[in-house]
Write a protein that holds these residues in place. Structure first.
Motif, PDB file in Angstrom:
ATOM      1  N   VAL A   4     -12.947 -52.579  14.432  1.00 10.95           N
ATOM      2  CA  VAL A   4     -12.805 -51.884  16.357  1.00 10.95           C
ATOM      3  C   VAL A   4     -13.214 -52.938  17.339  1.00 10.95           C
ATOM      4  O   VAL A   4     -12.869 -52.889  18.277  1.00 10.95           O
ATOM      5  CB  VAL A   4     -13.692 -50.427  16.164  1.00 10.95           C
ATOM      6  N   VAL A  47     -10.380 -46.718   8.128  1.00  7.45           N
ATOM      7  CA  VAL A  47      -9.363 -46.783   9.830  1.00  7.45           C
ATOM      8  C   VAL A  47      -8.060 -47.564   8.729  1.00  7.45           C
ATOM      9  O   VAL A  47      -7.229 -48.235   8.108  1.00  7.45           O
ATOM     10  CB  VAL A  47     -10.198 -48.938   9.444  1.00  7.45           C
ATOM     11  N   GLU A  48      -6.876 -47.182   9.100  1.00  7.11           N
ATOM     12  CA  GLU A  48      -5.502 -47.981   9.304  1.00  7.11           C
ATOM     13  C   GLU A  48      -5.234 -48.867   9.158  1.00  7.11           C
ATOM     14  O   GLU A  48      -4.939 -49.732  10.216  1.00  7.11           O
ATOM     15  CB  GLU A  48      -4.768 -47.191  10.276  1.00  7.11           C
ATOM     16  N   THR A  99      -9.837 -45.269  17.447  1.00  3.80           N
ATOM     17  CA  THR A  99     -10.113 -45.396  16.726  1.00  3.80           C
ATOM     18  C   THR A  99     -11.452 -45.047  15.946  1.00  3.80           C
ATOM     19  O   THR A  99     -11.655 -45.237  14.718  1.00  3.80           O
ATOM     20  CB  THR A  99      -9.584 -47.141  16.132  1.00  3.80           C
ATOM     21  N   GLN A 116      -2.667 -42.330  16.684  1.00  2.00           N
ATOM     22  CA  GLN A 116      -3.889 -42.682  16.082  1.00  2.00           C
ATOM     23  C   GLN A 116      -4.970 -42.192  15.146  1.00  2.00           C
ATOM     24  O   GLN A 116      -5.359 -42.605  14.586  1.00  2.00           O
ATOM     25  CB  GLN A 116      -4.393 -43.989  18.077  1.00  2.00           C
ATOM     26  N   TRP A 121      -4.611 -40.581  11.656  1.00  2.00           N
ATOM     27  CA  TRP A 121      -4.745 -40.959  10.817  1.00  2.00           C
ATOM     28  C   TRP A 121      -5.788 -40.601   9.978  1.00  2.00           C
ATOM     29  O   TRP A 121      -5.392 -39.741   8.645  1.00  2.00           O
ATOM     30  CB  TRP A 121      -4.840 -42.272  11.416  1.00  2.00           C
TER      31      TRP A 121
END
Length: 421
Positions: A142, A201-202, A275, A336, A339
């Motif tokens: 991030v 996290v993707e 995110t 986003q 996810w």
């Protein structure tokens, strides 16, 4: 809490900032700033993904040689060389080589980071320790995304290369030193368990969780019977979905600039904020998957992304962003933010729908995603060069609908989500 955290976790946070943050934003910007088209951007991202596919090699070397520390530090050095290539060199060849080195180094350091946990701590502690490890990585990602948008591209790649130095310094503190008589404990059962522990996290490239169970050659022999089962439908859907997401995400900062007039500083801030806000949603996603089933929830997640991508395409092609950028922000937030549901549902469905062992299922699942991501990055670039950036979102949305068509029939079948570990 401190008993679960080691000083070297900070180095893993830096790895997240480099591989899943700075690289995601800076590679497209350096390429386009150097005169490269969208196809070149996509090919560079594909090269990064190809480098990440070497994770099985690094895992094998680590298991045989016990050279965990050297591989961990060597991975950072490879990443640093990759970013230096983007800083000092020019041309498609240099960009492809630099991206490949970043992926190669990420695979090395990521793979060994997981081994530092499972080889040197009791199995009862793995879940908590890897959860903290991934939390550090997610936080670094991030921060990297946010910072990348506020730096000049070549200055950013130079700073990324220099960040390897503090990573090497901090990483040397607290890393376990293997004993010659230590026997490896990273068996198939442990890989299967760890593969679904944390997905925070993707990832654009390999991460400790998505590559922790590597596909083996004997796994591919099972593709024939697999494709005639529910797992085959799932695998086809996940391949299409990964391709669609990669086609869009590989061009992210450039696409947001040309489609919606969103400055790189704003688009990088947007993805960083969304995110970060999505990370706490994993527990909710887990409860939803347990209640409604992984197939149904995967369909919801894919459908949401298809709607978001098609909506972004409409906004771009009709030039609505010239009036207000708010619709694009809302649609990308949906894209986003969904996810966590996708990640939990897909990993669980891969485990419960296969007509064979979970290990082979997770290996094929990760292989499909990796190959599709590389192909999607190149196709997204080709579509952008031929039809424009707005068409990329439409293309990705239509492919995502194809993925949804594969998954919807599975929702009518009963799949029980595996118990949390």
């Amino acid at each position: 809490m401190n008993r679960w955290i080691e000083p070297w976790y900070v180095a893993y946070a830096i790895l997240g900032a480099l591989a899943s943050g700075l690289a995601v934003i800076l590679i497209p910007l350096v390429v386009t700033g150097g005169g490269g088209g969208s196809t070149v951007i996509g090919t560079a991202i594909a090269a990064q993904n190809v480098g990440a596919l070497t994770a099985p090699f690094w895992g094998g070397v680590a298991d045989k040689s016990k050279a965990y520390r050297r591989i961990f530090f060597g991975g950072f050095l490879l990443i640093g060389l990759g970013f230096l290539a983007f800083t000092l060199l020019h041309g498609a060849g240099a960009w492809f080589a630099g991206a490949f080195l970043i992926g190669l180094g990420t695979a090395a350091s990521n793979t060994v980071a997981s081994l530092f946990v499972v080889e040197f701590t009791p199995p009862a502690e793995w879940g908590v320790r890897i959860s903290w490890l991934q939390t550090f990585n997610a936080g670094g990602s991030v921060i990297g995304m946010f910072l990348a948008g506020w730096l000049a591209p070549h200055a950013g790649t130079l700073i990324a290369a220099l960040l390897v130095l503090p990573a090497l310094f901090v990483g040397g503190r607290g890393l376990p030193v293997p004993m010659e008589e230590r026997l490896p404990r990273f068996g198939g059962m442990h890989r299967d368990t760890l593969a679904r522990l944390v997905k925070r996290v993707e990832p654009m490239t390999a991460s400790v969780i998505t590559r922790i169970h590597h596909p083996r050659l004997r796994d591919f022999a099972l593709l024939g019977p697999a494709m005639r089962s529910a797992f085959g439908m799932f695998l086809a859907g996940w391949f299409c979905f990964s391709l669609a997401v990669s086609a869009f995400s590989s061009l992210y900062p450039v696409l947001m600039l040309h489609s919606f007039g969103m400055a790189v500083s704003r688009s990088s801030t947007l993805i960083a904020i969304v995110t970060a806000l999505s990370i706490p949603l994993y527990n909710l996603a887990g409860r939803m998957v347990s209640r409604f089933g992984p197939a149904a929830m995967l369909g919801v997640g894919i459908g949401a992304r298809a709607v978001a991508l098609l909506g972004l395409g409409v906004v771009a092609l009709t030039h609505l962003a010239s009036v207000s950028v708010v619709p694009a922000v809302i649609l990308f937030t949906l894209f986003q933010g969904i996810w966590p549901l996708l990640s939990v549902a897909a990993n669980d469905l891969a485990a419960v729908s296969a007509p064979f062992g979970e290990g082979a299922a997770m290996g094929l699942f990760n292989a499909a995603a990796a190959i599709a991501s590389a192909v999607g990055a190149i196709l997204g670039g080709v579509v952008a060069d031929q039809l424009g950036f707005g068409a990329v979102s439409v293309f990705a949305g239509l492919v995502a609908l194809g993925a949804l068509a594969c998954v919807v029939p599975l929702a009518r079948q009963h799949f029980s989500a595996p118990e949390s570990v």
